[in-house]
Write a protein that holds these residues in place. Structure first.
Motif, PDB file in Angstrom:
ATOM      1  N   GLU A 114      -2.456  16.632 -10.161  1.00 35.39           N
ATOM      2  CA  GLU A 114      -3.450  17.364 -10.943  1.00 35.39           C
ATOM      3  C   GLU A 114      -4.679  16.509 -11.216  1.00 35.39           C
ATOM      4  O   GLU A 114      -5.790  17.029 -11.340  1.00 35.39           O
ATOM      5  N   ALA A 115      -4.480  15.202 -11.303  1.00 39.46           N
ATOM      6  CA  ALA A 115      -5.590  14.285 -11.552  1.00 39.46           C
ATOM      7  C   ALA A 115      -6.280  13.824 -10.278  1.00 39.46           C
ATOM      8  O   ALA A 115      -7.198  13.011 -10.318  1.00 39.46           O
ATOM      9  N   GLY A 116      -5.834  14.353  -9.119  1.00 38.27           N
ATOM     10  CA  GLY A 116      -6.460  14.018  -7.847  1.00 38.27           C
ATOM     11  C   GLY A 116      -5.890  12.799  -7.173  1.00 38.27           C
ATOM     12  O   GLY A 116      -6.506  12.251  -6.257  1.00 38.27           O
ATOM     13  N   GLU A 117      -4.695  12.364  -7.593  1.00 33.01           N
ATOM     14  CA  GLU A 117      -4.079  11.177  -6.995  1.00 33.01           C
ATOM     15  C   GLU A 117      -2.774  11.548  -6.309  1.00 33.01           C
ATOM     16  O   GLU A 117      -2.090  12.488  -6.715  1.00 33.01           O
ATOM     17  N   ASP A 118      -2.421  10.793  -5.287  1.00 34.45           N
ATOM     18  CA  ASP A 118      -1.133  10.939  -4.605  1.00 34.45           C
ATOM     19  C   ASP A 118      -0.236   9.788  -5.038  1.00 34.45           C
ATOM     20  O   ASP A 118      -0.424   8.649  -4.609  1.00 34.45           O
ATOM     21  N   LYS A 119       0.726  10.090  -5.905  1.00 34.26           N
ATOM     22  CA  LYS A 119       1.654   9.060  -6.364  1.00 34.26           C
ATOM     23  C   LYS A 119       3.055   9.649  -6.425  1.00 34.26           C
ATOM     24  O   LYS A 119       3.237  10.771  -6.902  1.00 34.26           O
ATOM     25  N   PRO A 120       4.053   8.898  -5.964  1.00 31.57           N
ATOM     26  CA  PRO A 120       5.431   9.365  -6.132  1.00 31.57           C
ATOM     27  C   PRO A 120       5.912   9.079  -7.549  1.00 31.57           C
ATOM     28  O   PRO A 120       5.402   8.177  -8.229  1.00 31.57           O
ATOM     29  N   LEU A 161      12.643   0.236   1.742  1.00 30.55           N
ATOM     30  CA  LEU A 161      12.412   0.773   3.091  1.00 30.55           C
ATOM     31  C   LEU A 161      10.925   0.744   3.425  1.00 30.55           C
ATOM     32  O   LEU A 161      10.532   0.347   4.531  1.00 30.55           O
ATOM     33  N   ARG A 162      10.100   1.165   2.480  1.00 29.20           N
ATOM     34  CA  ARG A 162       8.645   1.162   2.698  1.00 29.20           C
ATOM     35  C   ARG A 162       8.134  -0.259   2.921  1.00 29.20           C
ATOM     36  O   ARG A 162       7.320  -0.497   3.819  1.00 29.20           O
ATOM     37  N   TYR A 163       8.609  -1.213   2.128  1.00 29.87           N
ATOM     38  CA  TYR A 163       8.176  -2.602   2.314  1.00 29.87           C
ATOM     39  C   TYR A 163       8.494  -3.084   3.724  1.00 29.87           C
ATOM     40  O   TYR A 163       7.658  -3.693   4.402  1.00 29.87           O
ATOM     41  N   ASP A 169       0.864  -1.173   0.000  1.00 33.63           N
ATOM     42  CA  ASP A 169       0.000   0.000   0.000  1.00 33.63           C
ATOM     43  C   ASP A 169       0.907   1.232   0.000  1.00 33.63           C
ATOM     44  O   ASP A 169       1.491   1.584   1.022  1.00 33.63           O
ATOM     45  N   VAL A 170       1.031   1.874  -1.161  1.00 41.09           N
ATOM     46  CA  VAL A 170       2.049   2.911  -1.332  1.00 41.09           C
ATOM     47  C   VAL A 170       1.820   4.100  -0.410  1.00 41.09           C
ATOM     48  O   VAL A 170       2.725   4.512   0.325  1.00 41.09           O
ATOM     49  N   LYS A 171       0.617   4.657  -0.427  1.00 38.04           N
ATOM     50  CA  LYS A 171       0.378   5.881   0.340  1.00 38.04           C
ATOM     51  C   LYS A 171       0.467   5.626   1.844  1.00 38.04           C
ATOM     52  O   LYS A 171       1.105   6.399   2.577  1.00 38.04           O
ATOM     53  N   TYR A 224      13.386  11.772  -3.661  1.00 35.94           N
ATOM     54  CA  TYR A 224      12.141  11.034  -3.889  1.00 35.94           C
ATOM     55  C   TYR A 224      10.982  12.026  -3.828  1.00 35.94           C
ATOM     56  O   TYR A 224      10.746  12.658  -2.796  1.00 35.94           O
ATOM     57  N   ALA A 225      10.247  12.192  -4.939  1.00 32.65           N
ATOM     58  CA  ALA A 225       9.291  13.293  -5.053  1.00 32.65           C
ATOM     59  C   ALA A 225       7.917  12.825  -5.507  1.00 32.65           C
ATOM     60  O   ALA A 225       7.769  11.770  -6.136  1.00 32.65           O
ATOM     61  N   TRP A 226       6.899  13.645  -5.179  1.00 34.94           N
ATOM     62  CA  TRP A 226       5.537  13.393  -5.632  1.00 34.94           C
ATOM     63  C   TRP A 226       5.409  13.718  -7.117  1.00 34.94           C
ATOM     64  O   TRP A 226       6.069  14.630  -7.623  1.00 34.94           O
ATOM     65  N   ASP A 227       4.532  12.999  -7.791  1.00 37.42           N
ATOM     66  CA  ASP A 227       4.290  13.183  -9.218  1.00 37.42           C
ATOM     67  C   ASP A 227       3.290  14.331  -9.412  1.00 37.42           C
ATOM     68  O   ASP A 227       2.119  14.198  -9.044  1.00 37.42           O
ATOM     69  N   PRO A 228       3.712  15.461  -9.992  1.00 31.58           N
ATOM     70  CA  PRO A 228       2.788  16.598 -10.135  1.00 31.58           C
ATOM     71  C   PRO A 228       1.622  16.308 -11.075  1.00 31.58           C
ATOM     72  O   PRO A 228       0.521  16.837 -10.873  1.00 31.58           O
ATOM     73  N   LYS A 229       1.836  15.486 -12.100  1.00 26.35           N
ATOM     74  CA  LYS A 229       0.741  15.164 -13.019  1.00 26.35           C
ATOM     75  C   LYS A 229      -0.330  14.333 -12.317  1.00 26.35           C
ATOM     76  O   LYS A 229      -1.525  14.521 -12.552  1.00 26.35           O
ATOM     77  N   ALA A 230       0.086  13.407 -11.456  1.00 24.02           N
ATOM     78  CA  ALA A 230      -0.879  12.613 -10.697  1.00 24.02           C
ATOM     79  C   ALA A 230      -1.656  13.514  -9.747  1.00 24.02           C
ATOM     80  O   ALA A 230      -2.871  13.350  -9.579  1.00 24.02           O
TER      81      ALA A 230
END
Length: 430
Positions: free
Chosen positions: A390-396, A407-409, A349-351, A382-388
């Protein structure tokens, strides 16, 4: 026992008279208790007909809502029928469902509903929420929901909350829309400080624990963009160490599998100081080293890396778990065939995983040994995707994310093993 509602808690229950009523904002701000009390009244006094309760999954609905109701009214008045998709509250049978993917809308096709309770609405597919609106067709039907904020371009905010007929804002004022096209929806916005019953030290710790994006959303209750660096709370001077304390528990290895892309594995332990440490990193970049390894070679390399690791005069460690990128099924099979113990699919679960890592860094609970060069190179970029966004999603952005994924895993798959250390560490620091 439920404390008496006060302030915005009470005001929201009085204003929950629309077809749709949504409590949104910070964690632990009393959204859930206030909304449940209104829902319990509706179960007893609302129009006859079928009722529905929905969460991201049935499991999260039980944990977040049904267990709370049981504490309020007792097991005799709230009986959850596991596996049957039903709960009986005050003698009234209510359907329960999860809505975590696009197939969820099929679960309610053909239903005629008199009311619904929705937990974590922003996690639902828009198709499910739209379908639910068509199912609430009994005269006088109402729905009640809760959610934490997401980005300002999320479908729930843009298509529904921004068009609400009434808004109880975070500053306590009530604004009624004059737009004739406003939805029959009442919106109640909460910040962490709206819950007067939380101990002051607990509130202070939460404000330290959440930083950056998660502070704005989960403490202030703001709908804000995921932009810039993901781990903006990471600080080389605070979170990088040259010497490790004694490690009392080698908790896990987090492993991101790559063939053409880099392969990264991180060894994570809990020190005798009750803090988390990324102690060592194994990393292989096939393109940089011009040598692609097989599953068997990677398995051998990981085992040799763990066997050769030295800590305070002792050589070799055996972590309790090895959490592997869930897509790497063939590599997990290889590890099992080589007799490696504790191999499991990582929670991907990424977020929520990013939140777990952010909490560990934000609480100054997590440190990284300076030898972990790949991870230390990736963390600041490690940065958030600005295009995502704009589409209402939180994705790196999927760029240079192999060690940060590992590390996240590791951390998110073991969050229940170390989460209790967060508050203890903050209290010691205070």
């Amino acid at each position: 026992m439920v404390s008496p509602l006060v302030g915005k808690q009470l005001r929201a229950t009085q204003l929950a008279t629309a077809r749709g009523n949504l409590w949104e904002g910070a964690v632990r701000s009393s959204k859930t208790v206030s909304s449940i009390l209104v829902w319990l009244k509706y179960i007893r006094t609302g129009p006859p007909g079928a009722l529905l309760m929905v969460g991201k999954t049935e499991r999260t609905l039980k944990r977040n809502i049904l267990d709370v109701i049981v504490e309020m009214v007792g097991v005799k008045r709230c009986k959850y029928k596991a596996g049957a998709g039903e709960v009986v509250i005050f003698g009234r049978t209510i359907y329960v469902a999860g809505a975590n993917d696009e197939r969820a809308a099929d679960k309610i096709k053909g239903m005629t509903l008199a009311g619904a309770y929705l937990d974590e609405v922003t996690t639902f597919p828009e198709s499910f929420f739209s379908m639910l609106g068509t199912r609430l067709s009994v005269a006088g039907a109402q729905w009640y929901g809760t959610t934490n904020p997401e980005g300002p371009n999320h479908w729930l905010k843009k298509k529904f909350l921004d068009r609400a007929r009434l808004h109880l804002r975070r500053d306590g004022t009530v604004v009624e829309s004059t737009d004739p096209k406003a939805l029959d929806l009442h919106r109640f916005s909460f910040s962490l400080d709206d819950n007067p019953y939380l101990p002051a030290q607990y509130v202070a710790n939460l404000k330290l624990e959440y930083q950056g994006l998660f502070y704005k959303r989960f403490v202030l209750g703001e709908w804000c963009l995921a932009e810039g660096v993901v781990y903006d709370m990471f600080d080389d001077s605070r979170h990088v160490v040259d010497v490790l304390p004694e490690i009392r528990h080698w908790m896990c290895v987090g492993l991101d599998y790559g063939t053409i892309n880099p392969f990264s594995a991180l060894l994570i332990g809990i020190g005798t100081d009750e803090r988390l440490y990324v102690a060592s990193e194994y990393r292989h970049d096939s393109r940089a080293e011009r040598r692609q390894l097989t599953d068997a070679q990677y398995s051998l390399a990981v085992r040799e890396w763990l066997g050769a690791y030295r800590h305070r005069g002792q050589q070799g460690v055996t972590p309790q778990w090895i959490f592997v990128d869930p897509s790497a099924a063939s590599f997990m099979t290889q590890l099992w065939s080589d007799g490696v113990q504790g191999v499991a699919k990582a929670n991907n679960d990424v977020k929520d995983g990013i939140r777990s890592v952010g909490v560990a860094f934000g609480a100054n609970l997590l440190s990284v040994h300076r030898s972990c060069a790949g991870l230390l190179a990736e963390l600041p970029a490690y940065a958030w995707d600005p295009k995502a966004a704009e589409a209402g999603e939180d994705k790196p952005l999927k760029i240079d994310d192999h060690s940060v994924d590992a590390l996240r895993y590791g951390l998110h798959s073991t969050v229940h093993d170390w989460r209790h250390l967060v508050r203890a560490n903050l209290e010691v620091a205070a």
